[in-house]
Every structure is written in C-alpha cells, then in structure tokens.
Design an enzyme around this catalytic site. Structure first.
Site, PDB file in Angstrom:
ATOM      1  N   ASP A  64      53.702  37.190  62.682  1.00  6.01           N
ATOM      2  CA  ASP A  64      55.229  36.644  63.252  1.00  6.01           C
ATOM      3  C   ASP A  64      55.293  35.979  64.616  1.00  6.01           C
ATOM      4  OD1 ASP A  64      58.062  35.950  63.990  1.00  6.01           O
ATOM      5  OD2 ASP A  64      58.638  37.711  62.694  1.00  6.01           O
ATOM      6  N   LYS A 103      60.740  30.079  68.779  1.00  2.00           N
ATOM      7  CA  LYS A 103      61.328  29.479  69.639  1.00  2.00           C
ATOM      8  C   LYS A 103      60.875  30.297  70.458  1.00  2.00           C
ATOM      9  CE  LYS A 103      65.300  30.127  66.697  1.00  2.00           C
ATOM     10  NZ  LYS A 103      66.537  30.462  66.981  1.00  2.00           N
TER      11      LYS A 103
END
Length: 234
Positions: free
Chosen positions: A140, A144
């Site tokens: 992952d 952000k």
C-alpha cells in the site's frame, strides 16, 4: 484524576505501538476460499505461535513474501523454483483462501502460508539470519502525504528485515507508485548494512524470477511505470 490517568495511559499505549505490515480491509470469501481455509489450512497453513520458532531447511533457499495478495505471483515463483522453499504472509482471508486453492491445484510442496501480521511473525517466529530473500511487492503506497508514515518501508522495519536475512541475503521491493519508489530508495540507501544492487544506484529492471501480475500488465497498458529495487545485506 481518573480521566487524567486514563488519558495518560492511552497516550503511553499509542507511543509504544510499532508499525504494522497492513491495514485490514477484509473482503467477502467465496465458497471455494472458505472451504480452502477449512480443509487446506491444516495442510499448507502455519499458525502464529510465539513458542514455535520456524525451522528452515538449510539445504534449500528460504524466501519470504510479505503481502502476497491473491497469491498469483507467489504461486508462479514456487512453481518455477521447486528447489527453493517459500513462505507467504497475508492478512486478507480471501487472498489466503485463493492461495491455498492454487497450492493444491498445482500440487506444490515448497510453499506454506500464514495469516497474521508480518511484523509480529518476523519478531517472534523467524530466527535471525535464516532467510535468503524477503520480497515485498506492491505494498500500500499511502499516497497522501499525511499518511506516508503508515508505509511499511520505514527505517525501523528495514532493520528488522536485515536481522532476519542471512549475510548476502536480498531484500526485493517493487511498486507502481513513483513517489513510494523514491521513498523506498531513500530509506534503503540510508539504512545501515544494506548495499544497492543497481549499478546506477537506484532501480533495477524487473528480474526474470518476478512474474508480471495481471494487475501489473493492466497498469503497463495504461502507461504506468513499475520500479524494482534490490538491496543485499552486507
């Protein structure tokens, strides 16, 4: 006074937490996956047990993959290298179920799987200096900026990996997110005890032993890049 003490205890607990190797986003199990978890887990699965450290065959290379997803590339690697032993760790049960089904279908005897947090497995079940390779493909990216601290590739985790690798052992990373690739490169370049295997000091071409997944092919067709890194434990 009691509320103040509770708040203090909560802060202490938070400060002691270490990075986890995943965020649980559990999908629905198919009937086949559910049956695999019931019937095939006792054959191909390894339970997490802090009192049962793993013993690896010293005559075969031991390769650990963290976060194997649905297991397609891990299955392919195990098929292509029957002389090596593979261990896959994944917390998402649909992926574990799918991988168990594929292990049986391909009659693989050199692949076992676990369904637990890889950090805890590394810390408590895998002896130091026993693995020939650790691979983490497409983790992952937490793209952000405010979430970057959740990325698994962090200095503390990299040193834990180094403890588990043999001298000369390889850490192989791959990502399709450029900013994460740059983050990985920075962390590993600064990490004590690791040396980049890239002649140019950055990334390497995809090695032949890392299969291209359907997800990766789809991304390539859309013009997305993929970055591979390999560092050796010196």
């Amino acid at each position: 006074m009691m509320n103040e003490q509770l708040n203090s205890d909560n802060e202490n607990i938070k400060s002691k937490r270490t990075i986890r190797s995943f965020v649980l986003r559990q999908g629905r199990l198919t009937k086949g996956q559910e049956q695999a978890l019931i019937n095939l887990w006792p054959v191909f699965g390894i339970e997490y047990d802090v009192n049962s450290p793993m013993v690896f065959d010293s005559n075969k290379q031991a390769i650990l993959e963290i976060g194997f997803g649905m297991g397609a590339s891990l299955i392919e690697m195990a098929k292509n290298a029957p002389d090596k032993n593979f261990l896959g760790i994944e917390v998402h049960k649909p992926g574990v179920g799918a991988c168990l089904m594929a292990i049986e279908e391909n009659q693989l005897s050199n692949l076992k799987v676990m369904c637990h947090d890889a950090v805890e497995v590394l810390e408590n079940m895998i002896p130091n200096h026993t693995l020939d390779k650790i691979q983490i493909f497409f983790p992952d990216p937490w793209h952000k900026a405010r979430h970057n601290k959740r990325r698994i590739i962090q200095p503390q985790f990299v040193q834990l990996i180094r403890q588990k690798l043999k001298l000369g052992g390889i850490l192989h990373l791959a990502t399709d997110w450029q900013h994460y690739a740059e983050h990985m490169l920075e962390v590993l370049t600064q990490a004590e005890g690791f040396e980049n295997l890239s002649p140019s000091g950055d990334y390497i071409p995809r090695p032949d032993d890392r299969p291209i997944t359907k997800f990766e092919k789809r991304g390539q067709n859309l013009g997305h890049g993929v970055w591979d890194l390999q560092f050796v434990n010196k």
